[in-house]
Write a protein that holds these residues in place. Structure first.
Motif, PDB file in Angstrom:
ATOM      1  N   GLY A  46       0.876  -1.133  -0.045  1.00 13.11           N
ATOM      2  CA  GLY A  46       0.127  -0.031  -0.039  1.00 13.11           C
ATOM      3  C   GLY A  46       0.849   1.296  -0.118  1.00 13.11           C
ATOM      4  N   LEU A  47       2.290   1.087   0.148  1.00 11.92           N
ATOM      5  CA  LEU A  47       2.847   2.345   0.187  1.00 11.92           C
ATOM      6  C   LEU A  47       3.702   2.610  -0.952  1.00 11.92           C
ATOM      7  N   VAL A  48       4.129   1.559  -1.764  1.00 15.06           N
ATOM      8  CA  VAL A  48       5.168   1.758  -2.912  1.00 15.06           C
ATOM      9  C   VAL A  48       4.381   2.228  -4.120  1.00 15.06           C
ATOM     10  N   PRO A  50       5.011   2.319  -8.587  1.00 15.51           N
ATOM     11  CA  PRO A  50       5.965   1.947  -9.572  1.00 15.51           C
ATOM     12  C   PRO A  50       7.045   3.076  -9.846  1.00 15.51           C
ATOM     13  N   GLY A  51       8.330   2.900  -9.856  1.00 15.79           N
ATOM     14  CA  GLY A  51       9.278   3.981 -10.129  1.00 15.79           C
ATOM     15  C   GLY A  51       9.717   4.770  -9.051  1.00 15.79           C
ATOM     16  N   ASP A  52       9.171   4.345  -7.698  1.00 12.37           N
ATOM     17  CA  ASP A  52       9.771   5.165  -6.580  1.00 12.37           C
ATOM     18  C   ASP A  52      11.412   4.471  -6.394  1.00 12.37           C
ATOM     19  N   ARG A  53      11.976   5.644  -5.895  1.00 11.61           N
ATOM     20  CA  ARG A  53      13.202   5.209  -5.522  1.00 11.61           C
ATOM     21  C   ARG A  53      13.422   5.089  -3.817  1.00 11.61           C
ATOM     22  N   VAL A  54      13.799   3.733  -3.515  1.00  8.33           N
ATOM     23  CA  VAL A  54      13.530   3.352  -2.072  1.00  8.33           C
ATOM     24  C   VAL A  54      15.114   3.297  -1.445  1.00  8.33           C
ATOM     25  N   LEU A  55      15.336   3.820  -0.170  1.00  6.29           N
ATOM     26  CA  LEU A  55      16.412   3.483   0.606  1.00  6.29           C
ATOM     27  C   LEU A  55      16.047   2.333   1.676  1.00  6.29           C
ATOM     28  N   GLY A  72       7.911  -2.422  -8.260  1.00  2.17           N
ATOM     29  CA  GLY A  72       8.401  -1.549  -9.194  1.00  2.17           C
ATOM     30  C   GLY A  72       9.290  -0.391  -8.753  1.00  2.17           C
ATOM     31  N   ALA A  73       9.728  -0.875  -7.552  1.00  7.77           N
ATOM     32  CA  ALA A  73      10.712   0.392  -6.947  1.00  7.77           C
ATOM     33  C   ALA A  73      12.304   0.065  -7.610  1.00  7.77           C
TER      34      ALA A  73
END
Ligand SMILES: C[S@@+](CC[C@H](N)C(=O)[O-])C[C@H]1O[C@@H](n2cnc3c(N)ncnc32)[C@H](O)[C@@H]1O
Length: 280
Positions: A46-48, A50-55, A72-73
């Protein structure tokens, strides 16, 4: 007398280095672990976008690195333990998810100074990195918000004080007999397991949800979701095994379980507390 925080983090690093591949099996080896994985997965989904850049902080051997890739992160994968980080890279290399990993690097959650302000859409710290930051949890969280874009999210899970006490009562009573009731009082007041003495074992800081929420607000965030992990699935393992063996009943049980974990009355009742918080 408590050890200094940095020594404690060194202790934690050695603990996870020594744990090696066993950490991969924590969320698969028994019913409780499998339910916990599902509770974490559903919150994450529910948080991510597609295309998100995640640490990913404290990524361990990669259960949620695979999930982030599937959602899709693009992920910068980090961990305090070089052994866990190497295991993560080993599992990811050659998989479909490998292309979603920007790089792997050793990182202490308390030391995010190398990243630019707001460079990530989401920071994920599942499985307790903030519980291993001890007195520096607030500063660490402030650092995680700093590297998250305004409006972006910091999500994670920490160990829960009240639910852990209830779930592992026989072990807690035994520990208190060894360390003394004053030490037990201190643990129940502060959540800091180091008061029981460490002796090479697992130490962390457990939280009450009210304290976690205050920590988030103090670090510049707004709580958008809280969840326990787990609730009813901390009950009788034989009953749970029978339920899990029936796919139809299991699917319905999981729906109820995930919903129950998010009810305010349940949030402190699991062994972990999950959170998602917006960077204001
Ligand atoms: C219980 S494992 C969780 C792994 C994975 N995130 C998961 O939920 O399955 C905790 C991980 O946090 C890492 N860790 C502990 N203290 C940390 C710290 N101060 N900074 C970053 N990672 C830390 C450990 O090395 C370990 O890999």
């Amino acid at each position: 007398m408590l050890a200094m925080t940095i020594e404690s983090r060194e202790h934690v690093r050695r603990y996870f280095d020594g744990l090696g591949d066993a950490e991969w099996h924590r969320l698969a080896g028994d019913v409780r672990g499998r339910v916990s994985l599902e509770v974490h997965r559903r919150l994450l989904a529910g948080l991510v976008r597609p295309g998100d850049r995640v640490l990913e902080v404290g990524a361990g051997p990669g259960r949620f690195t695979f999930e982030l890739a599937a959602l899709g992160a693009t992920v910068v994968v980090t961990d305090l333990s070089p052994v866990q980080l190497a295991l993560n890279e080993e599992r990811l290399r050659g998989s479909e998810a490998e292309a979603s990993v920007e790089r792997w690097e050793v990182l202490d959650v308390c030391d995010t100074g190398r990243y630019a302000d707001g460079e990530f859409d989401l920071v994920l710290a599942f499985g307790g990195p903030l519980s291993y930051a001890f007195e520096q949890a607030g500063d660490a969280l402030r650092g995680l918000f700093r590297v998250t874009r305004p409006g972006g999210l910091v999500a994670g899970s920490v160990m829960s004080l009240l639910g852990t006490w209830r779930t592992f009562l026989p072990g807690v009573v035994k520990l208190a007999e060894r360390a003394g009731e004053d030490a037990n009082d201190l643990v129940l007041r502060t959540g800091d397991l180091r008061h029981m003495g460490v002796e090479g074992g697992h130490v962390c800081r457990m939280f009450r949800s009210a304290d976690l929420a205050a920590l988030i607000r103090g670090a510049g965030g707004e709580v958008v979701a809280l969840s326990a992990s787990n609730w009813a699935s901390l009950g009788d393992p034989d009953v749970l095994a029978a339920l899990e063996a029936d796919p139809g009943r299991w699917a319905r049980f999981l729906e109820h379980e995930v919903a129950a974990c998010r009810e305010p009355g349940a949030v402190d009742g699991g062994t972990h507390i999950l959170f998602a918080a917006r960077h204001l």
